[in-house]
Design an enzyme around this catalytic site. Structure first.
Site, short mmCIF file in Angstrom:
data_model
loop_
_atom_site.label_atom_id
_atom_site.label_comp_id
_atom_site.label_asym_id
_atom_site.label_seq_id
_atom_site.Cartn_x
_atom_site.Cartn_y
_atom_site.Cartn_z
N CYS A 30 5.17 -1.99 -13.38
CA CYS A 30 5.90 -3.18 -13.84
C CYS A 30 5.06 -4.45 -13.66
O CYS A 30 4.74 -4.83 -12.54
CB CYS A 30 7.21 -3.26 -13.06
SG CYS A 30 8.12 -4.79 -13.27
N CYS A 33 6.82 -7.23 -11.70
CA CYS A 33 6.87 -6.85 -10.27
C CYS A 33 5.56 -7.19 -9.57
O CYS A 33 5.56 -7.68 -8.44
CB CYS A 33 7.14 -5.35 -10.12
SG CYS A 33 8.70 -4.80 -10.82
#
Length: 142
Positions: A30, A33
């Protein structure tokens, strides 16, 4: 304090054993993230009275499913074993240019955190209402 890696084996122990826990559900693939990771780590160093935990939602799919995580990153704030705040999506961090980040939560979390710090002690219980025959009703002054 550094962040704690949370798994299904230690999650309950960490949440139940601490007053306030901020959990980041993330995944290695991600992009948001990865961008949020330094902000979360800097916030964990700044706020030593809060436990900061990270759950890898790829490795801990059962744990992520139990909290109904549908998008990542997702932040959850636990206070005394109760979820007070949950937000999906990257939360912006402020970098004044010197490499120090500040975690900027939305208005709900911003209102919860200072109030929690002020009201850490449990307020005294209200006196129970007593009935007295002269008062004629419950709770009336004598």
């Amino acid at each position: 304090m550094a962040t704690v890696e949370l798994t299904k084996d230690n999650f309950e122990q960490v949440v139940n054993g601490n007053d306030m826990v901020l959990v980041d559900f993330w995944a290695p693939w991600c992009g948001p993230c990865k961008g949020f990771a330094p902000v979360f780590e800097a916030a964990s160093e700044k706020h030593s009275d809060i436990i900061f935990g990270k759950v890898n939602s790829d490795d801990e799919q059962e744990l992520a499913a139990s909290f109904n995580i549908r998008s990542i990153p997702t932040l959850m704030l636990f206070r005394e074993k109760v979820i007070l705040f949950s937000q999906a999506g990257a939360i912006p961090g402020n970098d004044p240019g010197n490499g120090t980040y500040t975690l900027t939560l939305n208005a709900t979390a911003a209102a919860i955190l200072p109030r929690w710090r002020r009201t850490r002690s449990v307020p005294p219980r209200a006196a129970p209402h007593r009935w007295h025959p002269r008062a004629g009703q419950r709770g009336a002054a004598l």
